[in-house]
Design a protein around this motif. Sequence first.
Motif, PDB file in Angstrom:
ATOM      1  N   PRO A 187      18.682   7.594  -0.311  1.00  0.00           N
ATOM      2  CA  PRO A 187      18.578   6.884   0.963  1.00  0.00           C
ATOM      3  C   PRO A 187      17.154   6.466   1.319  1.00  0.00           C
ATOM      4  CG  PRO A 187      20.040   8.753   1.201  1.00  0.00           C
ATOM      5  CD  PRO A 187      19.418   8.861  -0.163  1.00  0.00           C
ATOM      6  N   LEU A 188      16.160   7.305   0.992  1.00  0.00           N
ATOM      7  CA  LEU A 188      14.780   6.932   1.277  1.00  0.00           C
ATOM      8  C   LEU A 188      14.367   5.696   0.479  1.00  0.00           C
ATOM      9  CD1 LEU A 188      12.934  10.368   1.477  1.00  0.00           C
ATOM     10  CD2 LEU A 188      13.315   8.746   3.327  1.00  0.00           C
ATOM     11  N   ILE A 189      14.806   5.619  -0.771  1.00  0.00           N
ATOM     12  CA  ILE A 189      14.493   4.452  -1.596  1.00  0.00           C
ATOM     13  C   ILE A 189      15.123   3.201  -0.983  1.00  0.00           C
ATOM     14  CG2 ILE A 189      14.910   3.360  -3.834  1.00  0.00           C
ATOM     15  CD1 ILE A 189      14.642   6.228  -5.042  1.00  0.00           C
ATOM     16  N   ARG A 190      16.366   3.321  -0.535  1.00  0.00           N
ATOM     17  CA  ARG A 190      17.040   2.163   0.084  1.00  0.00           C
ATOM     18  C   ARG A 190      16.334   1.727   1.360  1.00  0.00           C
ATOM     19  NH1 ARG A 190      21.469   4.841  -1.796  1.00  0.00           N
ATOM     20  NH2 ARG A 190      21.959   5.824   0.178  1.00  0.00           N
ATOM     21  N   LYS A 233       8.243   1.962   6.912  1.00  0.00           N
ATOM     22  CA  LYS A 233       8.025   1.930   5.467  1.00  0.00           C
ATOM     23  C   LYS A 233       6.924   2.903   5.049  1.00  0.00           C
ATOM     24  CE  LYS A 233       9.470  -2.778   4.472  1.00  0.00           C
ATOM     25  NZ  LYS A 233       9.023  -4.084   3.962  1.00  0.00           N
ATOM     26  N   ALA A 234       5.845   2.968   5.826  1.00  0.00           N
ATOM     27  CA  ALA A 234       4.744   3.882   5.512  1.00  0.00           C
ATOM     28  C   ALA A 234       5.235   5.333   5.556  1.00  0.00           C
ATOM     29  CB  ALA A 234       3.582   3.674   6.474  1.00  0.00           C
ATOM     30  N   ALA A 235       6.054   5.668   6.536  1.00  0.00           N
ATOM     31  CA  ALA A 235       6.586   7.024   6.648  1.00  0.00           C
ATOM     32  C   ALA A 235       7.525   7.347   5.485  1.00  0.00           C
ATOM     33  CB  ALA A 235       7.310   7.198   7.978  1.00  0.00           C
ATOM     34  N   VAL A 236       8.348   6.386   5.092  1.00  0.00           N
ATOM     35  CA  VAL A 236       9.267   6.582   3.965  1.00  0.00           C
ATOM     36  C   VAL A 236       8.477   6.793   2.679  1.00  0.00           C
ATOM     37  CG1 VAL A 236      10.955   5.389   2.509  1.00  0.00           C
ATOM     38  CG2 VAL A 236      11.236   5.397   4.984  1.00  0.00           C
ATOM     39  N   LEU A 237       7.456   5.980   2.459  1.00  0.00           N
ATOM     40  CA  LEU A 237       6.633   6.129   1.264  1.00  0.00           C
ATOM     41  C   LEU A 237       5.911   7.466   1.249  1.00  0.00           C
ATOM     42  CD1 LEU A 237       5.225   2.517   1.036  1.00  0.00           C
ATOM     43  CD2 LEU A 237       6.865   3.568  -0.523  1.00  0.00           C
ATOM     44  N   ALA A 238       5.456   7.918   2.405  1.00  0.00           N
ATOM     45  CA  ALA A 238       4.805   9.223   2.497  1.00  0.00           C
ATOM     46  C   ALA A 238       5.796  10.345   2.167  1.00  0.00           C
ATOM     47  CB  ALA A 238       4.202   9.429   3.878  1.00  0.00           C
ATOM     48  N   ALA A 239       7.028  10.210   2.631  1.00  0.00           N
ATOM     49  CA  ALA A 239       8.056  11.216   2.337  1.00  0.00           C
ATOM     50  C   ALA A 239       8.384  11.240   0.844  1.00  0.00           C
ATOM     51  CB  ALA A 239       9.314  10.939   3.152  1.00  0.00           C
ATOM     52  N   LEU A 240       8.493  10.066   0.238  1.00  0.00           N
ATOM     53  CA  LEU A 240       8.759  10.007  -1.202  1.00  0.00           C
ATOM     54  C   LEU A 240       7.585  10.581  -1.994  1.00  0.00           C
ATOM     55  CD1 LEU A 240      10.480   6.515  -1.429  1.00  0.00           C
ATOM     56  CD2 LEU A 240      11.540   8.731  -1.915  1.00  0.00           C
ATOM     57  N   ALA A 241       6.367  10.310  -1.545  1.00  0.00           N
ATOM     58  CA  ALA A 241       5.185  10.865  -2.211  1.00  0.00           C
ATOM     59  C   ALA A 241       5.180  12.388  -2.097  1.00  0.00           C
ATOM     60  CB  ALA A 241       3.910  10.276  -1.610  1.00  0.00           C
ATOM     61  N   VAL A 249       1.234   0.763   4.528  1.00  0.00           N
ATOM     62  CA  VAL A 249       2.291   0.689   3.522  1.00  0.00           C
ATOM     63  C   VAL A 249       1.670   0.530   2.132  1.00  0.00           C
ATOM     64  CG1 VAL A 249       4.281  -0.652   2.711  1.00  0.00           C
ATOM     65  CG2 VAL A 249       3.977  -0.240   5.153  1.00  0.00           C
ATOM     66  N   ARG A 250       0.694  -0.345   2.024  1.00  0.00           N
ATOM     67  CA  ARG A 250       0.033  -0.541   0.723  1.00  0.00           C
ATOM     68  C   ARG A 250      -0.679   0.729   0.271  1.00  0.00           C
ATOM     69  NH1 ARG A 250      -1.778  -5.215   3.356  1.00  0.00           N
ATOM     70  NH2 ARG A 250      -3.894  -4.387   3.339  1.00  0.00           N
ATOM     71  N   THR A 251      -1.361   1.391   1.181  1.00  0.00           N
ATOM     72  CA  THR A 251      -2.075   2.618   0.848  1.00  0.00           C
ATOM     73  C   THR A 251      -1.113   3.707   0.379  1.00  0.00           C
ATOM     74  OG1 THR A 251      -3.769   2.090   2.476  1.00  0.00           O
ATOM     75  CG2 THR A 251      -3.663   4.372   1.740  1.00  0.00           C
ATOM     76  N   ASN A 252      -0.021   3.891   1.102  1.00  0.00           N
ATOM     77  CA  ASN A 252       0.966   4.897   0.716  1.00  0.00           C
ATOM     78  C   ASN A 252       1.662   4.508  -0.590  1.00  0.00           C
ATOM     79  OD1 ASN A 252       0.272   6.277   2.989  1.00  0.00           O
ATOM     80  ND2 ASN A 252       2.189   5.953   4.070  1.00  0.00           N
ATOM     81  N   GLY A 253       1.842   3.224  -0.814  1.00  0.00           N
ATOM     82  CA  GLY A 253       2.434   2.755  -2.064  1.00  0.00           C
ATOM     83  C   GLY A 253       1.557   3.078  -3.257  1.00  0.00           C
ATOM     84  N   VAL A 254       0.253   2.876  -3.114  1.00  0.00           N
ATOM     85  CA  VAL A 254      -0.690   3.187  -4.194  1.00  0.00           C
ATOM     86  C   VAL A 254      -0.690   4.684  -4.477  1.00  0.00           C
ATOM     87  CG1 VAL A 254      -3.144   3.284  -4.773  1.00  0.00           C
ATOM     88  CG2 VAL A 254      -2.171   1.203  -3.849  1.00  0.00           C
TER      89      VAL A 254
END
Length: 89
Positions: A18-21, A32-40, A72-77
């Motif tokens: 679900p987080l990926i979706r 999106k930034a929060a989701v990426l942080a959770a996935l990280a 979002v970009r920072t968390n993505g990196v």
Amino acid sequence: RLASPTTLKPVAVKVAGPLIRVGGDRFGGEVKAAVLAALAALLEVGPALVKAFVPQLQATFAKALRDPARDVRTNGVTALGLLAPLSTR
């Protein structure tokens, strides 16, 4: 970060999908930034638990690099860096 891999094992797959979706949907930058942080965080604690999701995670993190929001970009990196050791390519 607050849980051990043993604790996360029963729920990691149920949470990652679900987080990926959500990360790929049209939500605002903060979400999106929060989701990426959770996935990280999930990758930090139990990378082997989400190894099955490597292709989807790569796509999600790569898409985040093109986002207009800086967070979002920072968390993505950051997340992409954590994912790199799991990737076979």
